[in-house]
Design a protein around this motif. Structure first.
Motif, PDB file in Angstrom:
ATOM      1  N   GLY A   1      -3.711   3.349   1.372  1.00 22.28           N
ATOM      2  CA  GLY A   1      -3.914   2.935  -0.014  1.00 22.28           C
ATOM      3  C   GLY A   1      -4.170   4.048  -1.002  1.00 22.28           C
ATOM      4  O   GLY A   1      -3.928   3.887  -2.200  1.00 22.28           O
TER       5      GLY A   1
ATOM      6  N   LEU B   1       0.822  -1.209   0.000  1.00 22.97           N
ATOM      7  CA  LEU B   1       0.000   0.000   0.000  1.00 22.97           C
ATOM      8  C   LEU B   1       0.858   1.263   0.000  1.00 22.97           C
ATOM      9  O   LEU B   1       0.506   2.269  -0.634  1.00 22.97           O
TER      10      LEU B   1
ATOM     11  N   VAL C   1      -5.777  -0.244   4.674  1.00 20.64           N
ATOM     12  CA  VAL C   1      -6.167   0.063   3.291  1.00 20.64           C
ATOM     13  C   VAL C   1      -6.703   1.483   3.192  1.00 20.64           C
ATOM     14  O   VAL C   1      -6.372   2.232   2.267  1.00 20.64           O
TER      15      VAL C   1
END
Length: 385
Positions: free
Chosen positions: A112, A82, A108
């Motif tokens: 991300g 990520l 995430v």
């Protein structure tokens, strides 16, 4: 396809989570869409997230089409990925059957750089005992809160699957488990060809199932049912198609136990993992799916598309009933339930008025053609709303 919210000429990059090493309903669903997406507008890369999977389903095809597969089996691997790819992908889609495995969601969201995180529910239950499920209830509710905290877009293959994973009051979008209806359309020539390959005669009544070998799919019920049917129909055949895992070896052992199947093991066929299920449906006369739970089973849509009489457990969402020759039957208590299934299947075996040829049109008209549903999903993925 035009989309005024998507800048002209830009390719939207999307990460897809959910592929295992098994070619099952979920994997086929993902690949159905992958093959249909407009590659000039959407580029898909995949995440392989399971430690025991060396090669995900359809891996060669995926790589040959220019997509990448990232092996992310630990939180440190997720964090590194990520960080290195932050902002590269517009959307990440978690195609999921067990929300408890999604331990990376906060990471995430934080690292991300995704514009959208989609959680797509593909199941209506989980492979744990009632006691363990009760013990995990708080964790399950916590995960539902996690979905809200990260602002996830929620999708589900059915109302049942959506409410089970996201909660009764959650707002989610139904994405139908579409298939290529032309591929599964009944073809009498293929039927004769496959039955000959499998050594079946015109008089054999062939009962089939396509499923991975797991508690959820209830193979012990299938075999017990076939044992009962065989008492009245000695020429019946049972065809089991699915992942060749340790569980299948246990089931094969059952067929060798005379006291269990009483000499009918020769009529039970374990075909293992197959990529030609569309052909195999043609050779069947009935399809059974006595699952303990499902989201909305892709195999049920495929079997109905091929015109087969289908017998589903009453635990499966009624949204899966697409044709008139689909029946819901109980799986508990076991003994009386086996009798109900047996009587219904024997009754169907005596009918000669089932026209399988037009079933594919019914499936298509009800919105389960992959081409039509993929166009809808493509619009959703390209939208910035």
């Amino acid at each position: 396809m035009s989309n005024e919210n998507h800048s002209a000429g830009a390719v939207r990059k999307i990460l897809v989570y959910g592929m295992t090493g098994n070619i099952g309903g979920l994997e086929n669903y993902i690949m159905y869409q992958y093959r249909q997406f407009d590659k000039s507008k959407i580029h898909i890369d995949f995440i392989s997230a399971y430690k025991d999977v060396d090669k995900i389903a359809f891996q060669d095809e995926i790589l040959d089409n220019g997509s990448k597969i990232f092996k992310l089996t630990t939180i440190p691997l997720w964090e590194r990925f990520l960080t290195e790819h932050s902002g590269e992908y517009h959307t990440i889609i978690f195609n999921n059957t067990n929300p408890l495995e999604l331990n990376m969601l906060d990471l995430v969201k934080e690292k991300g750089g995704f514009k959208r995180i989609i959680i797509h529910s593909h199941n209506g239950g989980i492979d744990f005992s009632p006691l363990i499920q009760k013990m995990l209830r708080k964790k399950f509710l916590k995960r539902q809160q996690d979905f809200r905290n990260i602002g996830a877009t929620l999708w589900a293959c059915s109302e049942l699957a959506g409410k089970w994973m996201f909660g009764d009051s959650a707002k989610f979008t139904i994405i139908k488990n579409g298939i290529n209806t032309d591929t599964f359309r009944f073809d009498a020539r293929i039927r004769q060809e496959v039955r000959k390959e499998l050594g079946f005669t015109d008089n054999d009544f062939v009962i089939g199932n396509v499923a991975r070998f797991a508690f959820q799919k209830n193979h012990k019920f299938m075999i017990s049912l076939f044992k009962e049917i065989s008492k009245d129909m000695p020429d019946a055949k049972l065809v089991l198609i699915g992942q060749n895992s340790p569980a299948i070896n246990k089931l094969k052992e059952l067929t060798q136990i005379r006291v269990f199947l009483k000499g009918v093991s020769k009529n039970v066929r374990f075909l293992g993992l197959r990529k030609d299920t569309a052909r195999l449906y043609q050779a069947m006369d009935a399809f059974i799916l006595p699952s303990h739970y499902e989201g909305l089973p892709v195999v049920g849509v495929e079997a109905q598309c091929s015109g087969l009489p289908c017998f589903f457990s009453d635990t499966i969402t009624k949204e899966a009933k697409l044709t008139a020759n689909t029946y819901y039957l109980p799986i508990q208590p076991i003994r009386p339930s086996l009798q109900i299934w047996k009587d219904k299947i024997l009754k169907i075996s005596r009918r000669n008025d089932i026209n399988r040829s037009m079933a594919f049109k019914i499936i298509k008209d009800k919105g389960f053609d992959i081409k039509d549903e993929t166009k809808r999903v493509e619009i959703l993925l390209l939208s910035d709303n």
